[in-house]
Structure formats: C-alpha cells, structure tokens
Design an enzyme around this catalytic site. Structure first.
Site, PDB file in Angstrom:
ATOM      1  N   CYS A  75      19.650 -52.613  17.806  1.00 63.44           N
ATOM      2  CA  CYS A  75      18.385 -52.099  17.276  1.00 63.44           C
ATOM      3  C   CYS A  75      18.595 -50.611  17.024  1.00 63.44           C
ATOM      4  O   CYS A  75      18.800 -49.852  17.981  1.00 63.44           O
ATOM      5  CB  CYS A  75      17.252 -52.327  18.274  1.00 63.44           C
ATOM      6  SG  CYS A  75      15.680 -51.608  17.768  1.00 63.44           S
ATOM      7  N   HIS A 169      21.663 -59.295   8.605  1.00 65.52           N
ATOM      8  CA  HIS A 169      20.695 -58.851   7.592  1.00 65.52           C
ATOM      9  C   HIS A 169      20.972 -59.514   6.253  1.00 65.52           C
ATOM     10  O   HIS A 169      22.140 -59.675   5.869  1.00 65.52           O
ATOM     11  CB  HIS A 169      20.756 -57.327   7.432  1.00 65.52           C
ATOM     12  CG  HIS A 169      20.233 -56.594   8.616  1.00 65.52           C
ATOM     13  ND1 HIS A 169      18.915 -56.209   8.746  1.00 65.52           N
ATOM     14  CD2 HIS A 169      20.844 -56.219   9.773  1.00 65.52           C
ATOM     15  CE1 HIS A 169      18.751 -55.608   9.906  1.00 65.52           C
ATOM     16  NE2 HIS A 169      19.900 -55.604  10.555  1.00 65.52           N
ATOM     17  N   GLU A 218      11.449 -58.506  10.009  1.00 59.16           N
ATOM     18  CA  GLU A 218      12.455 -58.594  11.065  1.00 59.16           C
ATOM     19  C   GLU A 218      12.503 -59.964  11.742  1.00 59.16           C
ATOM     20  O   GLU A 218      11.452 -60.571  12.024  1.00 59.16           O
ATOM     21  CB  GLU A 218      12.206 -57.534  12.145  1.00 59.16           C
ATOM     22  CG  GLU A 218      12.547 -56.125  11.724  1.00 59.16           C
ATOM     23  CD  GLU A 218      12.714 -55.209  12.909  1.00 59.16           C
ATOM     24  OE1 GLU A 218      13.114 -55.690  13.991  1.00 59.16           O
ATOM     25  OE2 GLU A 218      12.437 -54.003  12.763  1.00 59.16           O
ATOM     26  N   CYS A 227      13.047 -50.346  10.110  1.00 59.29           N
ATOM     27  CA  CYS A 227      14.115 -51.120  10.773  1.00 59.29           C
ATOM     28  C   CYS A 227      15.408 -50.332  10.599  1.00 59.29           C
ATOM     29  O   CYS A 227      15.878 -50.171   9.465  1.00 59.29           O
ATOM     30  CB  CYS A 227      14.235 -52.508  10.146  1.00 59.29           C
ATOM     31  SG  CYS A 227      15.544 -53.525  10.864  1.00 59.29           S
ATOM     32  N   GLY A 230      18.327 -52.411   9.568  1.00 59.64           N
ATOM     33  CA  GLY A 230      17.986 -52.855   8.214  1.00 59.64           C
ATOM     34  C   GLY A 230      18.240 -51.766   7.189  1.00 59.64           C
ATOM     35  O   GLY A 230      18.725 -52.046   6.082  1.00 59.64           O
TER      36      GLY A 230
HETATM   37  N1  LIG Z   1      14.766 -57.762  14.768  1.00 57.70           N
HETATM   38  C1  LIG Z   1      16.173 -57.359  14.923  1.00 57.70           C
HETATM   39  C2  LIG Z   1      16.330 -56.460  16.175  1.00 57.70           C
HETATM   40  C3  LIG Z   1      15.636 -55.097  16.016  1.00 57.70           C
HETATM   41  C4  LIG Z   1      16.195 -54.327  14.845  1.00 57.70           C
HETATM   42  C5  LIG Z   1      15.348 -53.154  14.339  1.00 57.70           C
HETATM   43  N2  LIG Z   1      14.118 -52.919  15.039  1.00 57.70           N
HETATM   44  C6  LIG Z   1      16.192 -51.884  14.210  1.00 57.70           C
HETATM   45  O1  LIG Z   1      15.643 -50.776  14.306  1.00 57.70           O
HETATM   46  O2  LIG Z   1      17.411 -52.028  13.940  1.00 57.70           O
HETATM   47  C7  LIG Z   1      17.050 -58.617  15.084  1.00 57.70           C
HETATM   48  O3  LIG Z   1      16.523 -59.661  15.505  1.00 57.70           O
HETATM   49  O4  LIG Z   1      18.257 -58.502  14.799  1.00 57.70           O
END
Ligand SMILES: N[C@H](CCC[C@H](N)C(=O)O)C(=O)O
Length: 296
Positions: A75, A169, A218, A227, A230
């Site tokens: 994250c 992603h 997400e 994100c 992301g």
């Molecule tokens: N939902 C993402 C994890 C959090 C990523 C995001 N909050 C960031 O800042 O990179 C996943 O399941 O891979």
C-alpha cells in the site's frame, strides 16, 4: 483488550495504523473489517500494522489489510503514513527506514516539508505477476507493453495494461476521469474471473507526458480518493506505452503524488502523510458491536 492507534491518510486514502511492536496485536479479517467499517467502526480504506521484522535488513515489518479484511502485498499511500507513524510514536528515529513487505524491502524517507518519499520495490509486467489467466485470450500487443482486451460481464470491452507493484493493477486510459465508468467497470474488473487474486482497477486520463489524472477502484476497498501503488502502476503503464515521460504528477481526488521511474529500476513516489488523531479502542467490544450491527 485496548489497542492504541492513529487515524491517518495519504492524499485522502485513509488508514487505521496500529503499533504491533509494543502491543500484542493479533489481526484477523473480521477485526480488520470491524476497524474499517464506516458506521460500526473507526472507518478506513485499509488497516496498517507495524510489526517486528523477520528480514535481517528491515527496521519493521509492514502489513496491510483491506476494508474487506483481505491481507495484501503493498500500500503506497500507507507506506508514507507508516514512516510518519513510526517517527511520531517514537518507535524509531531512523530516517530513511527500511520496511519489510511481502515481496522484499521498501525504503521510506521523511522530508523536511512533511512529504515522504518511498522507493516502492519491485515492478513486474508479466500476467503471472497479477495472477491473470490468459487461456484462449489473444493479447493486443501495444509497443513493448502487453495490452489485454478484456470483455466484461456488462458487454463492455476494456484494454488493460497489467502491472504489479507487489500488488496487482489493471490500468486503462480514459478520455475523462470525471465521466469514466468507475462504479460500473471497477467491480467487474476487480472480480473478473481471469484475475485469480482479484485486482485494483485504474482509470487514467493523460493531460500531457508529465501529468495525469487518476481514479482507482481498489481491490477490497472500492473507489478511494487516492491509490499510491495505483499511481505507480498507471505511470509505469503510460511510460511503457510511450505516452508518459518521467517524472509524472498524478492528480487524484484526494491530492497529488509525484512519481519517478527510470524504466527499469525501482519507482520513487513522493506525497503527503497526515495524522488526523490518535486514540485507543477496545477491540473485543468493537467486534461485538460490529457483529450486532452487520447481523441484520
Ligand atoms: N487495495 C490494494 C491495497 C491498498 C493499495 C492502495 N491503498 C495504495 O495506496 O497503494 C490491494 O488490494 O492491492
């Protein structure tokens, strides 16, 4: 049992951050869901846990749980809050810090202007890196990037670049993020049967070779205001498709992120980290309230 925590965000992507070094914290999917619940809990996109590392070169282990309780690999916005939390809670004054994640080490450094720069670790582009089933699917090769044309359950077909920033992603280019079908296509991409571990769905609008707007639906959390991984995935996809040049400013609904990538090494991301408040919560009572509230 009482747990002390901080409520934090990175460009509006919000977190409950817990010290698992000085507290005995056993996180479970249900406890993560209860903490993240917007009505019956504290409310957060992800739950971040700081632990003693097992990697010899790491200062701390960094664990991430989505609002749906799933534990995930990385994250990016959370990593910035992680180092701010470690310093604010006086777990360590070391700067930069090395944090252990599922795929290895990332480096986190706080700057004097209160921003944090993260070297985001490994980047992969092969379909296996995002657990994508390519059986009977012709890839629409585009430059040196694999661009997959994927039919969705609602009849739409999307062109997706697949990038792993330790977490998976699927990024598409759209004309206007404001009108992009994030709420419709996001969940269909996130849970598409060809993604065995589900996936984060990015919608990128290119303003110029150094500037994009981005929205991300997400995995395990729905659309967030920003994100971090992301943003990195979108910039990598854009550079590999010859549409972007490093560095890139990523405009998200919650703020701006600065991404730099030399085309092969690690990606560097710089952005904000904010502590909203710190407090403590009785986790057993919270879970009981969450169970009662969600039983209906
Ligand atoms: N939902 C993402 C994890 C959090 C990523 C995001 N909050 C960031 O800042 O990179 C996943 O399941 O891979």
């Amino acid at each position: 049992m009482n747990w002390s925590f901080s409520k934090m965000h990175g460009a509006g992507n919000d977190f409950v951050v817990l010290d698992g070094v000085r507290q005995s914290i056993e996180m479970t999917p249900e406890r993560a869901r209860a903490l993240a619940h917007r009505q019956f809990g504290i409310g957060a996109d992800q739950i971040l846990l700081v632990e003693t590392p097992s990697h010899p070169e790491a200062d701390f282990k960094y664990r991430i749980f989505n609002a749906d309780g799933s534990e995930v690999e990385h994250c990016g916005n959370g990593a910035r809050c992680f180092v701010r939390f470690v310093h604010e809670q006086k777990l360590s004054s070391r700067n930069p810090l090395k944090a252990e994640i599922a795929t290895g080490l990332i480096t986190l450094e706080e700057a004097d202007d209160a921003t944090v720069t993260v070297n985001m670790g490994q980047t992969r582009f092969d379909p296996e890196a995002v657990a994508f089933d390519t059986t009977d699917l012709a890839s629409a090769q585009d430059h040196d990037d694999t661009l997959w044309s994927l039919p969705l359950a609602n009849g739409d077909t999307v062109s997706l670049s697949l990038v792993a920033i330790s977490n998976p992603h699927a990024v598409q280019i759209v004309d206007d993020v404001a009108t992009a079908p994030v709420a419709v296509q996001g969940p269909l991409i996130e849970s598409h049967p060809r993604f065995a571990q589900r996936i984060n769905a990015g919608f990128m609008q290119i303003l110029d070779p150094h500037t994009i707007k981005l929205r991300v639906y997400e995995r395990g959390a729905g659309e967030t205001l920003a994100c971090g991984t992301g943003a990195c995935a979108a910039v990598v996809a854009g550079i590999r498709r010859g549409r972007l040049q490093s560095p890139v400013t990523v405009h998200t609904r919650g703020g701006q992120l600065a991404i730099a990538w030399d085309g092969h090494g690690q990606i560097a991301m710089r952005g904000p980290a904010v502590t909203v408040f710190s407090s403590e919560i009785n986790i057993d009572r919270l879970v009981a309230q969450y169970r009662a509230g969600t039983a209906l």
